[in-house]
Each structure stands twice: as C-alpha cells, then as structure tokens.
Design an enzyme around this catalytic site. Structure first.
Site, PDB file in Angstrom:
ATOM      1  N   VAL A   1      -9.893   1.216  12.698  1.00  0.00           N
ATOM      2  CA  VAL A   1     -10.105   1.326  14.140  1.00  0.00           C
ATOM      3  C   VAL A   1     -11.468   1.923  14.501  1.00  0.00           C
ATOM      4  O   VAL A   1     -12.131   1.433  15.427  1.00  0.00           O
ATOM      5  CB  VAL A   1      -8.926   2.092  14.804  1.00  0.00           C
ATOM      6  CG1 VAL A   1      -8.881   3.556  14.394  1.00  0.00           C
ATOM      7  CG2 VAL A   1      -8.972   1.951  16.299  1.00  0.00           C
TER       8      VAL A   1
ATOM      9  N   PHE B   1     -14.147  -0.310  16.623  1.00  0.00           N
ATOM     10  CA  PHE B   1     -14.521   0.052  17.999  1.00  0.00           C
ATOM     11  C   PHE B   1     -16.024   0.289  18.113  1.00  0.00           C
ATOM     12  O   PHE B   1     -16.662  -0.135  19.077  1.00  0.00           O
ATOM     13  CB  PHE B   1     -13.749   1.302  18.463  1.00  0.00           C
ATOM     14  CG  PHE B   1     -12.299   1.041  18.810  1.00  0.00           C
ATOM     15  CD1 PHE B   1     -11.725  -0.208  18.643  1.00  0.00           C
ATOM     16  CD2 PHE B   1     -11.493   2.066  19.329  1.00  0.00           C
ATOM     17  CE1 PHE B   1     -10.383  -0.453  18.963  1.00  0.00           C
ATOM     18  CE2 PHE B   1     -10.152   1.836  19.651  1.00  0.00           C
ATOM     19  CZ  PHE B   1      -9.601   0.587  19.461  1.00  0.00           C
TER      20      PHE B   1
ATOM     21  N   TYR C   1       0.841  -1.204   0.000  1.00  0.00           N
ATOM     22  CA  TYR C   1       0.000   0.000   0.000  1.00  0.00           C
ATOM     23  C   TYR C   1       0.870   1.246   0.000  1.00  0.00           C
ATOM     24  O   TYR C   1       0.745   2.117  -0.869  1.00  0.00           O
ATOM     25  CB  TYR C   1      -0.896  -0.044   1.230  1.00  0.00           C
ATOM     26  CG  TYR C   1      -1.884   1.092   1.347  1.00  0.00           C
ATOM     27  CD1 TYR C   1      -3.024   1.135   0.541  1.00  0.00           C
ATOM     28  CD2 TYR C   1      -1.706   2.103   2.289  1.00  0.00           C
ATOM     29  CE1 TYR C   1      -3.956   2.165   0.666  1.00  0.00           C
ATOM     30  CE2 TYR C   1      -2.628   3.126   2.427  1.00  0.00           C
ATOM     31  CZ  TYR C   1      -3.747   3.160   1.609  1.00  0.00           C
ATOM     32  OH  TYR C   1      -4.661   4.180   1.749  1.00  0.00           O
TER      33      TYR C   1
ATOM     34  N   PRO D   1       2.385   2.470  12.578  1.00  0.00           N
ATOM     35  CA  PRO D   1       3.019   3.745  12.956  1.00  0.00           C
ATOM     36  C   PRO D   1       2.660   4.159  14.385  1.00  0.00           C
ATOM     37  O   PRO D   1       1.525   4.001  14.820  1.00  0.00           O
ATOM     38  CB  PRO D   1       2.451   4.734  11.937  1.00  0.00           C
ATOM     39  CG  PRO D   1       2.049   3.905  10.770  1.00  0.00           C
ATOM     40  CD  PRO D   1       1.591   2.601  11.350  1.00  0.00           C
TER      41      PRO D   1
ATOM     42  N   LYS E   1       1.308   3.604  -3.243  1.00  0.00           N
ATOM     43  CA  LYS E   1       0.830   4.991  -3.243  1.00  0.00           C
ATOM     44  C   LYS E   1       1.971   5.967  -3.517  1.00  0.00           C
ATOM     45  O   LYS E   1       1.774   7.019  -4.134  1.00  0.00           O
ATOM     46  CB  LYS E   1       0.187   5.318  -1.890  1.00  0.00           C
ATOM     47  CG  LYS E   1      -1.155   4.634  -1.673  1.00  0.00           C
ATOM     48  CD  LYS E   1      -2.251   5.313  -2.482  1.00  0.00           C
ATOM     49  CE  LYS E   1      -3.616   4.770  -2.126  1.00  0.00           C
ATOM     50  NZ  LYS E   1      -4.693   5.462  -2.842  1.00  0.00           N
TER      51      LYS E   1
HETATM   52  P1  NAD Z   1     -12.762   1.886   0.470  1.00  0.00           P
HETATM   53  O1  NAD Z   1     -12.113   0.539   0.566  1.00  0.00           O
HETATM   54  O2  NAD Z   1     -14.092   2.066   1.119  1.00  0.00           O
HETATM   55  O3  NAD Z   1     -12.919   2.331  -1.045  1.00  0.00           O
HETATM   56  C1  NAD Z   1     -12.050   1.931  -2.075  1.00  0.00           C
HETATM   57  C2  NAD Z   1     -12.897   1.639  -3.307  1.00  0.00           C
HETATM   58  O4  NAD Z   1     -12.042   1.267  -4.382  1.00  0.00           O
HETATM   59  C3  NAD Z   1     -13.865   0.474  -3.086  1.00  0.00           C
HETATM   60  O5  NAD Z   1     -15.146   0.807  -3.580  1.00  0.00           O
HETATM   61  C4  NAD Z   1     -13.239  -0.661  -3.888  1.00  0.00           C
HETATM   62  O6  NAD Z   1     -14.181  -1.628  -4.314  1.00  0.00           O
HETATM   63  C5  NAD Z   1     -12.572   0.107  -5.012  1.00  0.00           C
HETATM   64  N1  NAD Z   1     -11.466  -0.612  -5.646  1.00  0.00           N
HETATM   65  C6  NAD Z   1     -10.437  -1.271  -5.056  1.00  0.00           C
HETATM   66  N2  NAD Z   1      -9.626  -1.784  -5.987  1.00  0.00           N
HETATM   67  C7  NAD Z   1     -10.145  -1.430  -7.202  1.00  0.00           C
HETATM   68  C8  NAD Z   1      -9.754  -1.676  -8.551  1.00  0.00           C
HETATM   69  N3  NAD Z   1      -8.654  -2.392  -8.853  1.00  0.00           N
HETATM   70  N4  NAD Z   1     -10.536  -1.171  -9.543  1.00  0.00           N
HETATM   71  C9  NAD Z   1     -11.664  -0.458  -9.255  1.00  0.00           C
HETATM   72  N5  NAD Z   1     -12.079  -0.213  -8.009  1.00  0.00           N
HETATM   73  C10 NAD Z   1     -11.316  -0.686  -6.989  1.00  0.00           C
HETATM   74  O7  NAD Z   1     -11.724   2.935   1.043  1.00  0.00           O
HETATM   75  P2  NAD Z   1     -11.836   4.521   1.255  1.00  0.00           P
HETATM   76  O8  NAD Z   1     -11.582   4.794   2.679  1.00  0.00           O
HETATM   77  O9  NAD Z   1     -13.059   5.036   0.623  1.00  0.00           O
HETATM   78  O10 NAD Z   1     -10.560   5.026   0.442  1.00  0.00           O
HETATM   79  C11 NAD Z   1     -10.662   5.658  -0.831  1.00  0.00           C
HETATM   80  C12 NAD Z   1      -9.285   6.152  -1.265  1.00  0.00           C
HETATM   81  O11 NAD Z   1      -8.783   7.093  -0.299  1.00  0.00           O
HETATM   82  C13 NAD Z   1      -8.251   5.041  -1.395  1.00  0.00           C
HETATM   83  O12 NAD Z   1      -7.444   5.299  -2.511  1.00  0.00           O
HETATM   84  C14 NAD Z   1      -7.448   5.182  -0.121  1.00  0.00           C
HETATM   85  O13 NAD Z   1      -6.126   4.737  -0.294  1.00  0.00           O
HETATM   86  C15 NAD Z   1      -7.513   6.676   0.143  1.00  0.00           C
HETATM   87  N6  NAD Z   1      -7.314   6.981   1.573  1.00  0.00           N
HETATM   88  C16 NAD Z   1      -8.322   6.798   2.480  1.00  0.00           C
HETATM   89  C17 NAD Z   1      -8.089   7.083   3.822  1.00  0.00           C
HETATM   90  C18 NAD Z   1      -9.168   6.943   4.870  1.00  0.00           C
HETATM   91  O14 NAD Z   1      -8.885   7.210   6.045  1.00  0.00           O
HETATM   92  N7  NAD Z   1     -10.386   6.591   4.560  1.00  0.00           N
HETATM   93  C19 NAD Z   1      -6.838   7.522   4.232  1.00  0.00           C
HETATM   94  C20 NAD Z   1      -5.821   7.664   3.289  1.00  0.00           C
HETATM   95  C21 NAD Z   1      -6.080   7.411   1.950  1.00  0.00           C
HETATM   96  N1  UDP Z   2      -6.305  -0.533  16.029  1.00  0.00           N
HETATM   97  C1  UDP Z   2      -6.680  -1.051  17.269  1.00  0.00           C
HETATM   98  N2  UDP Z   2      -7.738  -1.900  17.320  1.00  0.00           N
HETATM   99  C2  UDP Z   2      -8.478  -2.241  16.232  1.00  0.00           C
HETATM  100  C3  UDP Z   2      -8.093  -1.709  14.970  1.00  0.00           C
HETATM  101  C4  UDP Z   2      -6.998  -0.862  14.893  1.00  0.00           C
HETATM  102  O1  UDP Z   2      -6.057  -0.759  18.298  1.00  0.00           O
HETATM  103  O2  UDP Z   2      -9.448  -3.019  16.383  1.00  0.00           O
HETATM  104  C5  UDP Z   2      -5.169   0.406  15.955  1.00  0.00           C
HETATM  105  C6  UDP Z   2      -4.100   0.060  14.920  1.00  0.00           C
HETATM  106  O3  UDP Z   2      -3.142  -0.817  15.469  1.00  0.00           O
HETATM  107  C7  UDP Z   2      -3.525   1.434  14.609  1.00  0.00           C
HETATM  108  C8  UDP Z   2      -4.707   2.380  14.780  1.00  0.00           C
HETATM  109  O4  UDP Z   2      -5.681   1.669  15.548  1.00  0.00           O
HETATM  110  O5  UDP Z   2      -2.542   1.788  15.568  1.00  0.00           O
HETATM  111  C9  UDP Z   2      -5.341   2.812  13.460  1.00  0.00           C
HETATM  112  O6  UDP Z   2      -5.577   1.637  12.702  1.00  0.00           O
HETATM  113  P1  UDP Z   2      -6.334   1.640  11.294  1.00  0.00           P
HETATM  114  O7  UDP Z   2      -6.295   0.235  10.791  1.00  0.00           O
HETATM  115  O8  UDP Z   2      -7.663   2.287  11.442  1.00  0.00           O
HETATM  116  O9  UDP Z   2      -5.497   2.607  10.344  1.00  0.00           O
HETATM  117  P2  UDP Z   2      -3.930   2.923  10.113  1.00  0.00           P
HETATM  118  O10 UDP Z   2      -3.808   4.327  10.506  1.00  0.00           O
HETATM  119  O11 UDP Z   2      -3.073   2.022  10.967  1.00  0.00           O
HETATM  120  O12 UDP Z   2      -3.743   2.670   8.671  1.00  0.00           O
END
Ligand code: NAD
Ligand code: UDP
Length: 315
Positions: free
Chosen positions: A189, A193, A147, A276, A151
């Site tokens: 997380v 939770f 990942y 992290p 990215k």
């Molecule tokens: P999510 O898993 O809910 O959404 C991802 C979507 O992408 C899903 O609908 C999945 O089916 C689709 N997908 C996965 N692989 C695919 C492929 N090969 N072709 C077409 N579709 C595909 O996750 P999210 O939280 O909505 O994240 C969306 C974007 O934001 C991602 O790129 C993720 O890396 C980025 N992001 C999210 C967070 C967060 O906290 N939610 C943080 C950092 C980055």
């Molecule tokens: N975490 C936790 N319990 C859970 C799920 C996650 O303590 O049931 C912790 C995990 O180890 C990390 C933080 O919560 O330190 C955030 O995890 P998440 O998977 O949401 O996202 P990350 O920021 O690690 O990608």
C-alpha cells in the site's frame, strides 16, 4: 572489544535485507548476502559490491547452502501479497524448505539464527491489538495461506529445532514496514499510494478504506532486529516488531496526497479476499526485553520514502 562476525543474510537484496546488510557491514562484520532476485534487486546493494567485507551469492534458499557463518538472518521470502500469490507453491517452499535448509546450516555451524516472521501469523485477528500470546485467526486454504501458513510452519520448525537440537533461535513478527528501496511495483500500500500520487494518478483504495494497518519505518525495524540478535539467549521470541500507531488506509491515502502535493483523487477498488480488517502490534515484549520502540512516526518516515521514490521517478 569488537569482534568481526561472519553473518549470512538470506533475502539480502530485498527491501529489508538490503538495509540490514548496510547496518551489519557498517558495524564491521563480514556479510554474505544470498538472494535469488525474485523480488530483490542488485540495485539495492550495488553500493556494497566493492566492499571486501560484503559478498553476494545468487542462491535459492529452497536448496541447501554450505557456508561457514556465526549468525544467520533468514529473510528470504516475497512479502507483498501480489508477489507471494504469483507462485504460491514456491512461496510455501521458500518459507518451509528455506527454514529447514537454514536451520540445518545453523545446526552444523552452531550459528545463532534469526527468522523474519510476520504479523500475518495472526491472520484476520479477533484480538486487538495483537500480543504474541494470541494464536491467530488464519484461513488455511485461502489466497494468503501460502504465505501465512508457510510462515507459521517456519516458526514451528524454529521452535522444534530449538527443543530438539538446542539451536540458538530468534523469531520476530514484523508488522507492515515501509521505506526507501521498497519495489515501486511491489503492490504494497505505501509504495502504491506514493507512486500513484507522484504521477498524479488516482489512488486505489481497496474496499471502503476503513481497514487499518500500523506502519513502521525501516530504520526503526532494523534497529529492533539487531537488538533481538544481541539479546540474551533466553529471548527466543516470538517478539512483535512494529509501530503501534494505527491508521485507516483512507487516512494513509490522505496523508500521502498532502505530503506529495498531488492532485490525485481517491478511487475505490475491490477488497482482496481475506484482507485483514485491522492490525496493530502489542509491543510490550519488545519494550521489556529489547528496550525497543519505534522513534520515527508516519509523516517523518513518509517524507523520506517520498524523496526516494521521487528520485526513482525522475531518474
Ligand atoms: P522483499 O520482497 O523486498 O525481499 C525478499 C527478498 O527475498 C528478495 O530479495 C527476494 O528476491 C528474496 N527471495 C525470495 N524468495 C527467495 C528464495 N527462494 N531464495 C532466496 N531469496 C529469495 O520483501 P521485504 O519486505 O524485504 O521482506 C523481507 C522479509 O521480511 C520477508 O521474509 C518477509 O516475509 C518479512 N516481512 C516483511 C514485512 C514488511 O512489511 N516489509 C512484514 C512482515 C514480514
Ligand atoms: N491497499 C489499498 N490499495 C492499494 C494497496 C493496498 O487499499 O493500492 C490496502 C490492502 O487492501 C490492505 C492494506 O492496504 O488492506 C495493506 O496492504 P498491503 O498489501 O500493503 O499489506 P498487507 O498488510 O495487506 O499484507
């Protein structure tokens, strides 16, 4: 004057993508949502399916896509560690081949293209809080690397396409975001939770719970996406988007218990590899260039998210 744009959202059936589709359709645009439903679901966008300005395509971004569009938001990629580690080779392909395919599409159509990058590009950060100028501390061969490095490579491709082909790019680095439509078994997380609390099950704290994260509510984040896309072309990013209020994971668990009224106990589980220790965005650039900062703080956002999950559990 308002102009209707044709906008492609990859990963549009996911958590963030579905909220973005809502906002774009609501603003009067034609939206194409492309998703392979790996972690996304039709349930997230079912309310849009009858709208003539919304189109759903089952499509995997690792394959080329030929559509005519003005803007592309590239969100396709599983975001939860549990899901992106399930098939790590596909995760890297989704980030890297997906970026190449979408950048190729942007080049042909001259579309403006947005990349959903991540705070994971900073890895386990030594600099705190993390500004965009920090190059990160990422393990290239660990379980999170598919990942993180995927990215990072996608960011490289975006900037090379800009330098080499003069593409109009926007890159944001998203920090932990939560809200309605997160998958209940997503493993992240906040959803873990809340689901555990609503079922009065023990809350699983990985490690000692002293690791920190900064949680942004989804509506704030989507507002940042739109401001980034509308910013002057010189604002390519990368720009951090997240809420700078930092909490320990133990504090998050206690807040969820208090807000749900659960009788759950806290139990300890092993800390995953390369988890992290701390994470907090420096959002100075977003403030200056986008006039953006989050307005919804953790408790208010959790109340809305808990209401969503309560409905899901009841239904
Ligand atoms: P999510 O898993 O809910 O959404 C991802 C979507 O992408 C899903 O609908 C999945 O089916 C689709 N997908 C996965 N692989 C695919 C492929 N090969 N072709 C077409 N579709 C595909 O996750 P999210 O939280 O909505 O994240 C969306 C974007 O934001 C991602 O790129 C993720 O890396 C980025 N992001 C999210 C967070 C967060 O906290 N939610 C943080 C950092 C980055
Ligand atoms: N975490 C936790 N319990 C859970 C799920 C996650 O303590 O049931 C912790 C995990 O180890 C990390 C933080 O919560 O330190 C955030 O995890 P998440 O998977 O949401 O996202 P990350 O920021 O690690 O990608």
């Amino acid at each position: 004057m308002h102009t209707r744009k044709r906008i492609l959202v990859t990963g549009g059936a996911g958590f963030l993508g579905s909220h973005l589709c809502d906002r774009l359709v609501g603003e009067g645009h034609d939206v194409i949502c492309a998703d392979n439903f790996f972690t996304g679901s039709k349930d997230n966008i079912v309310h849009l399916l009858d709208n003539p300005h919304f189109e759903l395509m089952r499509h995997d971004v690792t394959f080329p896509l030929y559509v005519e569009v003005d803007e592309i938001y590239n969100l396709a990629c599983p975001a939860s560690p549990v899901h992106y580690q399930y098939d790590p080779v596909q995760t890297t392909k989704t980030s890297v081949h997906g970026a190449i395919n979408m950048l190729g599409l942007a080049k042909r159509t001259k579309a403006k293209i947005f990349q959903a990058s991540t705070s994971e590009v900073y890895g386990d950060p030594i600099v705190h809080p993390q500004p965009e100028s920090y190059n990160g501390n990422v393990n290239p061969i660990g379980p999170r690397s598919c990942y993180d490095e995927g990215k990072r490579c996608a960011e490289t491709l975006f900037f090379d396409y800009k330098r080499q082909h003069n593409l109009n790019i926007r890159v944001v680095r998203i920090f932990n975001t939560y809200g309605p439509r997160m998958h209940p078994n997503d493993g992240r997380v906040v959803s873990n939770f809340i689901m555990q609390a609503l079922r009065d099950q023990p809350i699983t704290i990985y490690g000692d719970g002293q690791q920190t994260r900064s949680f942004c509510y989804v509506d704030d984040l989507i507002d940042g996406f739109l401001r980034m896309m509308a910013a002057p072309d010189s604002v390519t990013g990368p720009v951090n988007l997240g809420n700078p209020h930092e909490f320990t994971i133990k504090q998050l668990a206690e807040t969820v218990i208090q807000l749900t009224g659960a009788s759950s106990e806290l139990i300890s589980a092993p800390l995953p590899a390369d988890d992290p220790l701390q994470r907090q965005p420096d959002i100075g650039l977003a403030k200056t260039h986008l006039n953006w900062e989050p307005s919804i703080q953790l408790e208010a956002g959790l109340v809305k998210t808990i209401a969503y999950f309560r409905n899901l559990v009841a239904g």
